[in-house]
Design a protein around this motif. Sequence first.
Motif, short mmCIF file in Angstrom:
data_model
loop_
_atom_site.label_atom_id
_atom_site.label_comp_id
_atom_site.label_asym_id
_atom_site.label_seq_id
_atom_site.Cartn_x
_atom_site.Cartn_y
_atom_site.Cartn_z
N PHE A 1 -8.96 3.03 -0.70
CA PHE A 1 -9.88 1.91 -0.92
C PHE A 1 -9.14 0.73 -1.55
O PHE A 1 -9.75 -0.13 -2.16
CB PHE A 1 -11.03 2.35 -1.85
N SER A 2 -7.80 0.70 -1.41
CA SER A 2 -7.02 -0.26 -2.18
C SER A 2 -6.45 -1.41 -1.36
O SER A 2 -5.67 -2.20 -1.88
CB SER A 2 -5.87 0.47 -2.90
N VAL A 3 -6.88 -1.53 -0.09
CA VAL A 3 -6.25 -2.56 0.75
C VAL A 3 -6.44 -3.96 0.19
O VAL A 3 -5.59 -4.83 0.36
CB VAL A 3 -6.75 -2.45 2.21
N LEU A 4 -7.55 -4.20 -0.52
CA LEU A 4 -7.80 -5.55 -1.05
C LEU A 4 -7.36 -5.69 -2.51
O LEU A 4 -7.68 -6.68 -3.16
CB LEU A 4 -9.29 -5.90 -0.89
N SER A 5 -6.64 -4.69 -3.00
CA SER A 5 -6.03 -4.77 -4.33
C SER A 5 -4.58 -5.25 -4.12
O SER A 5 -4.15 -5.47 -2.97
CB SER A 5 -6.03 -3.37 -4.98
N PRO A 6 -3.79 -5.34 -5.18
CA PRO A 6 -2.38 -5.75 -4.98
C PRO A 6 -1.62 -4.88 -3.97
O PRO A 6 -0.61 -5.30 -3.43
CB PRO A 6 -1.80 -5.63 -6.38
N VAL A 7 -2.13 -3.67 -3.71
CA VAL A 7 -1.47 -2.79 -2.73
C VAL A 7 -1.34 -3.49 -1.37
O VAL A 7 -0.28 -3.47 -0.74
CB VAL A 7 -2.27 -1.47 -2.59
N GLY A 8 -2.43 -4.11 -0.92
CA GLY A 8 -2.38 -4.83 0.36
C GLY A 8 -2.10 -6.31 0.16
O GLY A 8 -1.48 -6.96 1.01
N LEU A 9 -2.57 -6.85 -0.95
CA LEU A 9 -2.50 -8.31 -1.13
C LEU A 9 -1.07 -8.82 -1.30
O LEU A 9 -0.71 -9.86 -0.76
CB LEU A 9 -3.32 -8.73 -2.36
N LEU A 10 -0.24 -8.07 -2.06
CA LEU A 10 1.11 -8.60 -2.33
C LEU A 10 1.92 -8.73 -1.04
O LEU A 10 2.45 -9.81 -0.75
CB LEU A 10 1.81 -7.73 -3.39
N PRO A 11 2.00 -7.65 -0.24
CA PRO A 11 2.79 -7.79 0.99
C PRO A 11 2.22 -8.88 1.91
O PRO A 11 2.98 -9.61 2.55
CB PRO A 11 2.67 -6.42 1.67
N ALA A 12 0.89 -9.01 1.95
CA ALA A 12 0.30 -10.04 2.81
C ALA A 12 0.65 -11.42 2.28
O ALA A 12 1.09 -12.31 3.04
CB ALA A 12 -1.22 -9.84 2.87
N ALA A 13 0.47 -11.62 0.97
CA ALA A 13 0.71 -12.95 0.40
C ALA A 13 2.16 -13.37 0.54
O ALA A 13 2.46 -14.53 0.81
CB ALA A 13 0.32 -12.95 -1.08
N ILE A 14 3.06 -12.43 0.40
CA ILE A 14 4.48 -12.77 0.43
C ILE A 14 4.90 -13.25 1.82
O ILE A 14 5.88 -13.95 1.99
CB ILE A 14 5.30 -11.54 -0.06
N CYS A 15 4.08 -12.89 2.82
CA CYS A 15 4.36 -13.36 4.19
C CYS A 15 3.42 -14.51 4.58
O CYS A 15 3.29 -14.83 5.77
CB CYS A 15 4.23 -12.21 5.18
N GLY A 16 2.73 -15.08 3.61
CA GLY A 16 1.99 -16.31 3.87
C GLY A 16 0.53 -16.13 4.26
O GLY A 16 -0.12 -17.10 4.66
N VAL A 17 -0.01 -14.92 4.16
CA VAL A 17 -1.43 -14.71 4.52
C VAL A 17 -2.31 -15.37 3.46
O VAL A 17 -2.03 -15.30 2.26
CB VAL A 17 -1.75 -13.20 4.62
N ASP A 18 -3.37 -16.02 3.92
CA ASP A 18 -4.29 -16.70 3.02
C ASP A 18 -5.21 -15.69 2.34
O ASP A 18 -6.17 -15.20 2.94
CB ASP A 18 -5.10 -17.73 3.83
N LEU A 19 -4.89 -15.36 1.09
CA LEU A 19 -5.67 -14.34 0.37
C LEU A 19 -7.10 -14.80 0.12
O LEU A 19 -8.03 -13.99 0.11
CB LEU A 19 -5.02 -14.00 -0.96
N ASP A 20 -7.28 -16.11 -0.09
CA ASP A 20 -8.63 -16.59 -0.41
C ASP A 20 -9.57 -16.33 0.76
O ASP A 20 -10.70 -15.91 0.58
CB ASP A 20 -8.60 -18.07 -0.77
N GLU A 21 -9.08 -16.58 1.97
CA GLU A 21 -9.92 -16.33 3.16
C GLU A 21 -10.21 -14.85 3.34
O GLU A 21 -11.31 -14.43 3.67
CB GLU A 21 -9.22 -16.83 4.42
N LEU A 22 -9.17 -14.04 3.12
CA LEU A 22 -9.33 -12.58 3.27
C LEU A 22 -10.40 -12.08 2.29
O LEU A 22 -11.32 -11.33 2.67
CB LEU A 22 -7.98 -11.92 2.96
N LEU A 23 -10.30 -12.52 1.06
CA LEU A 23 -11.23 -12.03 0.04
C LEU A 23 -12.61 -12.66 0.19
O LEU A 23 -13.63 -12.00 -0.10
CB LEU A 23 -10.65 -12.30 -1.36
N ALA A 24 -12.67 -13.88 0.70
CA ALA A 24 -13.98 -14.49 0.95
C ALA A 24 -14.71 -13.71 2.05
O ALA A 24 -15.92 -13.47 1.97
CB ALA A 24 -13.82 -15.96 1.36
#
Length: 462
Positions: free
Chosen positions: A210-233
């Motif tokens: 259940f951790s994909v939206l925690s730093p487990v998924g967020l850090l690798p995504a953010a480091i490659c430029g994924v827009d975290l705000d849209e993902l979390l919205a």
Amino acid sequence: MTNVRFDFGNIMAPALEGGVGEDLFGGAMVDAFTAAHAAVETRRSGGDLGFLDLPHASETVEQVKALADGFGQWFEDVVVLGIGGSGLGAKALRDALLGPYWNDRSDEERDHFPRLHVVDNPDPATMRGLMERVSPARTLFNVVSKSGATAETMAQYLFVRQQVEEAVGAEKARGHFLFTTDPANGALRRIGDAEEIPMLPVPENVGGRFSVLSPVGLLPAAICGVDLDELLAGAAAMETRCRVAELSQNPAGVLASLLHHSDVTEGRPIHVLMPYSDRLRSVAFWFQQLWAESLGKARTVTGQPTATGPTPVAALGATDQHSFLQLLMEGPDDKVVLFIEVENHGPDAVIPGRHPEIKELAYLGGHSFGELINTERRATAEALRRTGRPNATFYLPEVDPAALGQLFMLMQIATVYAGALYGVDPMDQPGVELSKKLTYGLMGREGVEAPDLLEPDPRWML
Ligand code: PA5
């Protein structure tokens, strides 16, 4: 933001012969869901379901962004070392949002964001191959383990740490690591504290799958430029949609209720997730773990023996039409197929009109690949419906962070509803523990007794 939609018409009568009746929204299924919803709300208020709060964990998100900004500029490659729930989410995000061939693109084509590798299996060929492919001096290793003890991930850490130290020296090596782990406990946390290695927390009440939206998924995504705000919205919007107690308005409730009903009432315990998009293939594997590890249980929440749980299967359209569809159509009627259709695939590829004289090719000319793959999905759904095989479809407006956020949240909430409907705890995984313990014992971990294994019996060996 455009909503992800869930079309379950091909599970319902009369479209599907023998399908679920209109009492879905009025009979026993509503009563069961009402009780499940109440049980989930109680767990939510008791603080058990931390994943529901992740879209609003703004402090952690800022921490992730700050680390990602700093690190992203320095490294050509980022390697996530993590298994199960600690790896599958990052893979799903990478494949969906960075698109095919990300790691093969040039620096300019990647806008100078790093390549992203997610390494889960402790396979010697993979480990050696990884270290031949990346330059340790230009690589960041994000070691992800909630427990900070999983043998696979810890072994990988030890292996790469050694090689990084050999390449850049012991002092500089620390700068090549980032740990994502429990906020207070575990070996990884202890090492990180002692060596001042940057760390991100996996909240105590958020389990691996259940951790994909925690730093487990967020850090690798953010480091490659994924827009975290849209993902979390996207995730937040779906969480709001799925909070209502009225089954007819709650997409996660309907998904859980129909799949639970298909299993326990109709004898259809096999639930196939089949996206028609290469980018979503890893989402199907992420769901496979979520559904299996959460619902396959030997005991109910009150400790009664049971042996419950559906069998999820990850498939891919249209590819698996040529391997798996025959079984879905004519094999045992024990499956429900969940499709994912992408409504807008983005820049499309048009099929040129050549060979007007050859009917097997001429009809394709002028259509696009997006049209073709979506048409195949529709044709397959209709073929299944005609043979009385239930199926449903998630429609993603496009493969973007907002849609992914919605889909992840929808499936996670459906999983906790399904847990309540089956009467099991979807948040634990006692069955995984035995194999971990046997591995520790066999590998000689202090304090864990080495188990006696049965020797292979020559009578049963050819
Ligand atoms: O969903 C789960 O809890 C598991 O799949 C874990 O994610 C997996 O076993 C890895 O555990 P850890 O993150 O502690 O290394």
